[in-house]
Motif scaffolding. Structure first.
Motif, PDB file in Angstrom:
ATOM      1  N   SER A 177       1.003  -1.306   0.191  1.00  0.00           N
ATOM      2  CA  SER A 177      -0.120   0.028  -0.020  1.00  0.00           C
ATOM      3  C   SER A 177       0.874   1.115   0.007  1.00  0.00           C
ATOM      4  N   GLY A 178       0.221   2.424  -0.213  1.00  0.00           N
ATOM      5  CA  GLY A 178       0.968   3.686  -0.023  1.00  0.00           C
ATOM      6  C   GLY A 178       1.604   3.838   1.153  1.00  0.00           C
ATOM      7  N   ILE A 179       1.203   3.138   2.444  1.00  0.00           N
ATOM      8  CA  ILE A 179       1.766   3.141   3.731  1.00  0.00           C
ATOM      9  C   ILE A 179       3.375   2.508   3.512  1.00  0.00           C
ATOM     10  N   GLU A 180       3.739   1.684   2.695  1.00  0.00           N
ATOM     11  CA  GLU A 180       4.761   1.079   2.494  1.00  0.00           C
ATOM     12  C   GLU A 180       5.680   2.002   1.237  1.00  0.00           C
ATOM     13  N   SER A 181       4.799   2.557   0.330  1.00  0.00           N
ATOM     14  CA  SER A 181       5.631   3.070  -0.909  1.00  0.00           C
ATOM     15  C   SER A 181       6.080   4.605  -0.444  1.00  0.00           C
ATOM     16  N   LEU A 182       5.570   5.390   0.382  1.00  0.00           N
ATOM     17  CA  LEU A 182       5.777   6.617   1.126  1.00  0.00           C
ATOM     18  C   LEU A 182       7.260   6.416   1.516  1.00  0.00           C
ATOM     19  N   PRO A 183       7.495   5.562   2.691  1.00  0.00           N
ATOM     20  CA  PRO A 183       8.765   5.413   3.250  1.00  0.00           C
ATOM     21  C   PRO A 183       9.788   5.157   2.473  1.00  0.00           C
ATOM     22  N   LEU A 184       9.608   4.529   1.552  1.00  0.00           N
ATOM     23  CA  LEU A 184      10.539   3.726   0.496  1.00  0.00           C
ATOM     24  C   LEU A 184      11.011   5.093   0.069  1.00  0.00           C
TER      25      LEU A 184
END
Length: 282
Positions: A177-184
């Motif tokens: 999800s975006g919650i994993e995309s953004l930190p990356l």
């Protein structure tokens, strides 16, 4: 099947030509309209009370949902955008509509005039030039993860946009999800390498920095379930007994308190918690 019920199987709206092709006569359509069970917008679109405001708006201006609006309609992860994004022909005579952001552009791939949602190829090409980078990358990652497109397909698309090129270079198929995309994306911008979906103790972790700093990011959906929450905490405890440091952050922290998230990660790295020792085999 009655016309109203048929329309409801199609998100509450369809082109008159599709209704005729499905076997509904012009008389049957007129009867349903007179009974106010079915309504008409822009002469050719038939809709019911089940039709969303977004789809109605696209039909009303003679266009298709595109960009983040089409991404949301296709079930992709998006960051909330209050505007309804609608693609219209470059020569379309359309007045500005409150709440609707018009995209006057030539579609990247042909789209049927009987469809109200842009194909994934078109919506991704529009997102690249319309949205801030972070808003766009979460959609691209979601499209990759869902299988709507592949990395090899994206790399071969004949788009000259520099913004789209940046997205392709940064895209990851490992973000749930975006919650994993953004930190990356944000950590990479700081020069921190976070590997995704590394399997440790028989389970994948959202992120791993170095050889022992584990990052876990909780979204609203599955992590709101108490049983899953207990399972996640049990996994955190197992990882800690194996010598890993585990940092877990929730949706709100990633979206609205990133400074805290990043400073916590950097503080852990400053103490060498990502490198010290050799964790147990996995």
């Amino acid at each position: 099947m009655e016309l109203e019920a048929w329309l409801n199987t199609r998100n509450g709206i369809a082109h008159r030509a599709d209704a005729l092709a499905a076997g509904f006569s012009a008389w049957a359509i007129a009867t349903e309209v007179r009974a106010d069970r079915v309504r008409v917008v822009r002469r050719s679109w038939l809709y019911t009370s089940r039709c969303s405001w977004e789809l109605y708006s696209a039909a009303a201006v003679g266009g298709r949902l595109t960009c983040v609006s089409a991404a949301k309609a296709r079930g992709l992860w998006t960051i909330k955008d209050p505007a309804i994004h609608v693609a219209v022909a470059r020569n379309a005579a359309v007045r500005a509509v409150p709440g609707v952001r018009l995209h006057w552009s030539r579609p990247f791939v042909p789209a049927s005039r009987f469809e109200l949602i842009d194909p994934v190829e078109n919506l991704l090409s529009e997102i690249a030039d319309c949205q801030p980078f972070e808003n766009a990358i979460v959609v691209v990652d979601s499209a990759l993860r869902s299988g709507m497109v592949s990395s090899s397909q994206l790399s071969r698309w004949q788009l000259r946009s520099k913004a789209f090129g940046r997205l392709v270079k940064a895209a990851s198929q490992f973000s749930d999800s975006g919650i994993e995309s953004l930190p990356l994306v944000r950590l990479r911008r700081r020069g921190i390498d976070m590997r995704q979906q590394v399997r440790i103790d028989g389970h994948p972790v959202d992120g791993l920095i170095g050889n022992r700093l584990v990052l876990q990011f909780d979204g609203f959906g599955p992590h709101s379930d108490p049983a899953r929450r207990r399972r996640d905490l049990a996994q955190d405890a197992r990882l800690m007994t194996l010598g890993y440091t585990v940092l877990r952050f929730d949706y709100y922290q990633v979206m609205y308190d990133w400074e805290l998230v990043e400073s916590t990660i950097v503080a852990a790295m400053a103490q060498g918690l990502h490198l010290f020792g050799t964790p147990a085999s996995h």
